[in-house]
Design a protein around this motif. Structure first.
Motif, mmCIF file in Angstrom:
data_model
loop_
_atom_site.group_PDB
_atom_site.id
_atom_site.type_symbol
_atom_site.label_atom_id
_atom_site.label_comp_id
_atom_site.label_asym_id
_atom_site.label_seq_id
_atom_site.Cartn_x
_atom_site.Cartn_y
_atom_site.Cartn_z
ATOM 1 N N UNK A 53 0.839 -1.198 0.000
ATOM 2 C CA UNK A 53 0.000 0.000 0.000
ATOM 3 C C UNK A 53 0.873 1.247 0.000
ATOM 4 N N UNK A 54 0.297 2.353 -0.490
ATOM 5 C CA UNK A 54 0.993 3.638 -0.478
ATOM 6 C C UNK A 54 0.643 4.337 0.826
ATOM 7 N N UNK A 55 1.652 4.720 1.592
ATOM 8 C CA UNK A 55 1.421 5.376 2.877
ATOM 9 C C UNK A 55 0.957 6.804 2.653
ATOM 10 N N UNK A 56 -0.071 7.208 3.387
ATOM 11 C CA UNK A 56 -0.567 8.580 3.323
ATOM 12 C C UNK A 56 -1.515 8.856 2.180
ATOM 13 N N UNK A 57 -1.737 7.906 1.297
ATOM 14 C CA UNK A 57 -2.647 8.124 0.167
ATOM 15 C C UNK A 57 -4.067 7.751 0.578
ATOM 16 N N UNK A 58 -5.039 8.480 0.057
ATOM 17 C CA UNK A 58 -6.437 8.168 0.358
ATOM 18 C C UNK A 58 -7.323 8.572 -0.804
ATOM 19 N N UNK A 59 -8.457 7.911 -0.867
ATOM 20 C CA UNK A 59 -9.464 8.201 -1.888
ATOM 21 C C UNK A 59 -10.766 8.517 -1.163
ATOM 22 N N UNK A 60 -11.374 9.657 -1.475
ATOM 23 C CA UNK A 60 -12.630 10.069 -0.860
ATOM 24 C C UNK A 60 -13.784 9.783 -1.810
ATOM 25 N N UNK A 61 -14.908 9.363 -1.238
ATOM 26 C CA UNK A 61 -16.088 9.044 -2.053
ATOM 27 C C UNK A 61 -17.350 9.409 -1.280
ATOM 28 N N UNK A 62 -18.452 9.508 -2.009
ATOM 29 C CA UNK A 62 -19.764 9.753 -1.413
ATOM 30 C C UNK A 62 -20.631 8.533 -1.673
ATOM 31 N N UNK A 63 -21.297 8.052 -0.623
ATOM 32 C CA UNK A 63 -22.175 6.893 -0.746
ATOM 33 C C UNK A 63 -23.490 7.347 -1.365
ATOM 34 N N UNK A 64 -23.759 6.874 -2.577
ATOM 35 C CA UNK A 64 -24.969 7.282 -3.292
ATOM 36 C C UNK A 64 -26.163 6.470 -2.804
ATOM 37 N N UNK A 65 -26.038 5.145 -2.799
ATOM 38 C CA UNK A 65 -27.122 4.298 -2.308
ATOM 39 C C UNK A 65 -26.606 2.904 -1.987
ATOM 40 N N UNK A 66 -27.357 2.207 -1.146
ATOM 41 C CA UNK A 66 -27.115 0.794 -0.867
ATOM 42 C C UNK A 66 -28.336 0.049 -1.369
ATOM 43 N N UNK A 67 -28.116 -0.967 -2.186
ATOM 44 C CA UNK A 67 -29.229 -1.651 -2.845
ATOM 45 C C UNK A 67 -28.905 -3.121 -3.026
ATOM 46 N N UNK A 68 -29.877 -3.851 -3.537
ATOM 47 C CA UNK A 68 -29.654 -5.247 -3.889
ATOM 48 C C UNK A 68 -29.178 -5.319 -5.331
ATOM 49 N N UNK A 69 -28.267 -6.237 -5.593
ATOM 50 C CA UNK A 69 -27.728 -6.389 -6.942
ATOM 51 C C UNK A 69 -28.618 -7.275 -7.795
ATOM 52 N N UNK A 70 -28.094 -7.667 -8.920
ATOM 53 C CA UNK A 70 -28.821 -8.555 -9.828
ATOM 54 C C UNK A 70 -28.989 -9.922 -9.189
ATOM 55 N N UNK A 71 -30.052 -10.620 -9.567
ATOM 56 C CA UNK A 71 -30.314 -11.941 -9.001
ATOM 57 C C UNK A 71 -29.352 -12.968 -9.585
ATOM 58 N N UNK A 72 -28.828 -13.796 -8.693
ATOM 59 C CA UNK A 72 -27.973 -14.898 -9.100
ATOM 60 C C UNK A 72 -28.777 -16.174 -8.930
ATOM 61 N N UNK A 73 -28.914 -16.969 -9.992
ATOM 62 C CA UNK A 73 -29.671 -18.215 -9.911
ATOM 63 C C UNK A 73 -28.747 -19.361 -9.517
ATOM 64 N N UNK A 74 -29.224 -20.171 -8.590
ATOM 65 C CA UNK A 74 -28.477 -21.346 -8.147
ATOM 66 C C UNK A 74 -29.312 -22.556 -8.531
ATOM 67 N N UNK A 75 -28.759 -23.419 -9.382
ATOM 68 C CA UNK A 75 -29.489 -24.593 -9.868
ATOM 69 C C UNK A 75 -28.675 -25.835 -9.553
ATOM 70 N N UNK A 76 -29.306 -26.791 -8.851
ATOM 71 C CA UNK A 76 -28.636 -28.048 -8.511
ATOM 72 C C UNK A 76 -29.379 -29.191 -9.188
ATOM 73 N N UNK A 77 -28.622 -30.158 -9.644
ATOM 74 C CA UNK A 77 -29.240 -31.306 -10.302
ATOM 75 C C UNK A 77 -28.347 -32.525 -10.129
ATOM 76 N N UNK A 78 -28.989 -33.652 -9.848
ATOM 77 C CA UNK A 78 -28.281 -34.936 -9.868
ATOM 78 C C UNK A 78 -28.948 -35.754 -10.959
ATOM 79 N N UNK A 79 -28.198 -36.095 -11.969
ATOM 80 C CA UNK A 79 -28.809 -36.733 -13.127
ATOM 81 C C UNK A 79 -29.297 -38.148 -12.790
ATOM 82 N N UNK A 80 -30.354 -38.484 -13.465
ATOM 83 C CA UNK A 80 -30.998 -39.802 -13.362
ATOM 84 C C UNK A 80 -31.569 -40.083 -11.976
#
Length: 195
Positions: A53-80
């Motif tokens: 890491x770089x000592x003394x360096x920083x990045x400032x930001x503003x929090x716009x929103x907290x939300x849910x992301x895109x849906x991730x599908x989980x599919x399980x299958x055992x054949x036969x």
């Protein structure tokens, strides 16, 4: 000027004014966030690498929103075996607007205002589909506002362009219904008698 920061186990290349989506961070919409884990800085003076890491360096930001992301599908299958299960998950994420970068004797600021937008509006703007909202014109003082209606009354009113006359539909229908000349019907050849 740009920087590479680490948050949520991932690395992001950012510069002032960027909007990024990261793993969920604590805080309310509009609050300020600071990142001290800056791994790299780049600018007019060249590139500065941290170890790690770089000592003394920083990045400032503003929090716009907290939300849910895109849906991730989980599919399980055992054949036969007739076993199938479908499930889903939406990970929480935070949207940030980068406002400034400081470190290594350099600094860069973003002068804009962080707006809170919905995800649909943000996606539409990113693809260039959302209409740009222009700043509202400043209202004139009352003295000028009173004079304005008189000026507009004197100005000639614009006439709407005249519509082109549509072709008469009745004539078109009669032409279509007019019987076409038929070719004379051919007579069948006489059948030969069997002996």
């Amino acid at each position: 000027m740009y920087a590479v920061i680490k948050t949520g186990g991932k690395q992001y290349r950012v510069q002032p004014g960027d909007v990024i989506v990261v793993e969920k961070l604590d805080g309310d919409a509009g609050s300020d966030v600071s990142f001290g884990e800056v791994m790299m800085l780049g600018g007019d003076k060249g590139v500065t690498l941290g170890a790690p890491l770089i000592k003394g360096a920083s990045v400032a930001a503003t929090l716009v929103e907290t939300r849910k992301g895109e849906k991730i599908k989980i599919f399980k299958k055992i054949r036969r075996q007739g076993y199938r299960r479908t499930n889903g998950h939406r990970q929480m994420e935070s949207v940030l607007r980068i406002t400034g970068i400081e470190g290594d004797g350099q600094s860069a600021k973003w002068d804009g205002k962080a707006e809170v937008l919905t995800k649909a509006e943000m996606n539409a703007r990113a693809r260039g589909l959302a209409p740009r909202v222009e700043a509202e014109p400043k209202k004139a003082p009352k003295a000028k506002a009173e004079a304005a209606p008189a000026e507009t009354a004197e100005a000639p009113a614009k006439k709407a362009p005249a519509k082109k006359a549509a072709a008469p539909k009745a004539e078109a229908k009669t032409e279509a219904k007019a019987p076409a000349k038929k070719a004379p019907a051919k007579k069948a050849a006489p059948k030969a008698d069997k002996e």
